[in-house]
Design a protein around this motif. Structure first.
Motif, PDB file in Angstrom:
ATOM      1  N   UNK A   1       1.597  -1.250  -9.426  1.00 12.25           N
ATOM      2  CA  UNK A   1       2.607  -2.276  -9.146  1.00 12.25           C
ATOM      3  C   UNK A   1       3.901  -1.666  -8.622  1.00 12.25           C
ATOM      4  N   UNK A   2       4.236  -0.482  -9.101  1.00 16.10           N
ATOM      5  CA  UNK A   2       5.428   0.211  -8.638  1.00 16.10           C
ATOM      6  C   UNK A   2       5.112   1.178  -7.498  1.00 16.10           C
ATOM      7  N   UNK A   3       3.833   1.410  -7.243  1.00 10.83           N
ATOM      8  CA  UNK A   3       3.438   2.330  -6.179  1.00 10.83           C
ATOM      9  C   UNK A   3       3.618   3.789  -6.539  1.00 10.83           C
ATOM     10  N   UNK A   4       3.592   4.099  -7.838  1.00  9.95           N
ATOM     11  CA  UNK A   4       3.800   5.472  -8.304  1.00  9.95           C
ATOM     12  C   UNK A   4       2.466   6.057  -8.764  1.00  9.95           C
TER      13      UNK A   4
ATOM     14  N   UNK B   1      17.552  -7.434   8.301  1.00  2.68           N
ATOM     15  CA  UNK B   1      16.703  -6.611   9.145  1.00  2.68           C
ATOM     16  C   UNK B   1      15.493  -7.416   9.590  1.00  2.68           C
ATOM     17  N   UNK B   2      14.737  -6.843  10.557  1.00  4.12           N
ATOM     18  CA  UNK B   2      13.554  -7.527  11.043  1.00  4.12           C
ATOM     19  C   UNK B   2      12.511  -7.673   9.940  1.00  4.12           C
ATOM     20  N   UNK B   3      12.518  -6.804   8.966  1.00  4.07           N
ATOM     21  CA  UNK B   3      11.647  -6.973   7.812  1.00  4.07           C
ATOM     22  C   UNK B   3      12.499  -6.849   6.560  1.00  4.07           C
ATOM     23  N   UNK B   4      12.207  -7.650   5.566  1.00  3.48           N
ATOM     24  CA  UNK B   4      13.014  -7.562   4.356  1.00  3.48           C
ATOM     25  C   UNK B   4      12.507  -6.460   3.433  1.00  3.48           C
ATOM     26  N   UNK B   5      13.223  -6.195   2.393  1.00  3.57           N
ATOM     27  CA  UNK B   5      12.907  -5.103   1.474  1.00  3.57           C
ATOM     28  C   UNK B   5      11.554  -5.269   0.803  1.00  3.57           C
TER      29      UNK B   5
ATOM     30  N   UNK C   1       8.606  -2.597   1.030  1.00  2.33           N
ATOM     31  CA  UNK C   1       8.020  -2.034  -0.182  1.00  2.33           C
ATOM     32  C   UNK C   1       6.499  -2.192  -0.161  1.00  2.33           C
ATOM     33  N   UNK C   2       6.024  -3.385   0.161  1.00  4.77           N
ATOM     34  CA  UNK C   2       4.582  -3.636   0.203  1.00  4.77           C
ATOM     35  C   UNK C   2       3.894  -2.738   1.230  1.00  4.77           C
ATOM     36  N   UNK C   3       4.502  -2.564   2.387  1.00  7.30           N
ATOM     37  CA  UNK C   3       3.925  -1.688   3.417  1.00  7.30           C
ATOM     38  C   UNK C   3       3.891  -0.235   2.959  1.00  7.30           C
ATOM     39  N   UNK C   4       4.936   0.187   2.277  1.00 14.02           N
ATOM     40  CA  UNK C   4       4.961   1.564   1.782  1.00 14.02           C
ATOM     41  C   UNK C   4       3.870   1.787   0.738  1.00 14.02           C
ATOM     42  N   UNK C   5       3.674   0.826  -0.153  1.00  6.80           N
ATOM     43  CA  UNK C   5       2.616   0.940  -1.161  1.00  6.80           C
ATOM     44  C   UNK C   5       1.256   0.995  -0.468  1.00  6.80           C
ATOM     45  N   UNK C   6       1.053   0.193   0.565  1.00  3.51           N
ATOM     46  CA  UNK C   6      -0.198   0.238   1.336  1.00  3.51           C
ATOM     47  C   UNK C   6      -0.387   1.619   1.971  1.00  3.51           C
TER      48      UNK C   6
ATOM     49  N   UNK D   1       9.894   4.529  -1.179  1.00  4.53           N
ATOM     50  CA  UNK D   1      11.304   4.860  -0.940  1.00  4.53           C
ATOM     51  C   UNK D   1      12.256   4.176  -1.917  1.00  4.53           C
ATOM     52  N   UNK D   2      11.827   3.108  -2.542  1.00  2.00           N
ATOM     53  CA  UNK D   2      12.641   2.448  -3.554  1.00  2.00           C
ATOM     54  C   UNK D   2      13.069   3.448  -4.623  1.00  2.00           C
TER      55      UNK D   2
END
Length: 186
Positions: A58-61, A24-28, A32-37, A150-151
């Motif tokens: 670290x897990x974004x939870x 994909x245009x961006x990797x996983x 993940x980093x963008x979602x945490x942001x 989303x992970x």
């Protein structure tokens, strides 16, 4: 009984290991980093009051309790739990709920659906990981909400529709814990 934290770290390791295989245009990892942001921005913008908090940045939870029952009845793997829930996206739009009134108020009502607390066999992996993790942190009678990337939700699964690659929020009310009566030999 498996350790939820170890399971999440294992999932995260596998996730990042295979992230180089995605074209994909961006990797996983980037996703993940963008979602945490985005989650952290949501937390900065929304003034969240709570009586108890849990976080694993670290897990974004992140988890926030609105009510603590102090019942002392905590679910463990193998227990059946019953939870009322409302699922939201970071824009606070509701995509699912077990509560009929919430469904009606948000134009989600389905007359074919039986609105009642969701029954989950904890540790069986029959619900998304973030939802199960949230349940595992509650005591019977607690009300809280959990936010996760989303992970731990629907990930990149194209069948997930609007929930694909989306951080999720679940408001949870742990109604009942039915303890597993099977003797595990311990």
């Amino acid at each position: 009984m498996f350790n939820m934290k170890k399971q999440f770290l294992g999932i995260l390791s596998i996730f990042f290991l295979f992230s180089g295989c995605i074209s994909d245009s961006e990797n996983s990892l980037t996703r993940f980093e963008r979602e945490v942001e985005r989650i952290e921005e949501y937390l900065r913008v929304n003034n969240i009051s709570s009586v108890k908090e849990f976080s694993d940045p670290l897990l974004g939870i992140y988890m926030f309790w609105q009510d603590l029952s102090e019942s002392g009845i905590r679910p463990i793997d193998g227990d059946s739990v019953f939870v009322d829930y409302t699922g939201k996206l970071l824009d606070n739009s509701i995509f699912d709920t077990s509560i009929e009134q919430v469904a009606r108020e948000n134009n989600l009502f389905n007359s074919q659906r039986n609105y009642r607390p969701l029954g989950v066999l904890l540790g069986a992996g029959r619900v998304i990981a973030g939802f199960e993790f949230g349940i595992s942190k509650l005591e019977q009678g607690d009300k809280a909400f959990i936010i996760f990337p989303s992970l731990f939700g629907y990930g990149d699964d194209p069948r997930a529709g609007e929930l694909r690659n989306q951080p999720l929020i679940f408001e949870m009310d742990l109604i009942e814990v039915k303890k597993n009566d099977i003797d595990d030999g311990l």
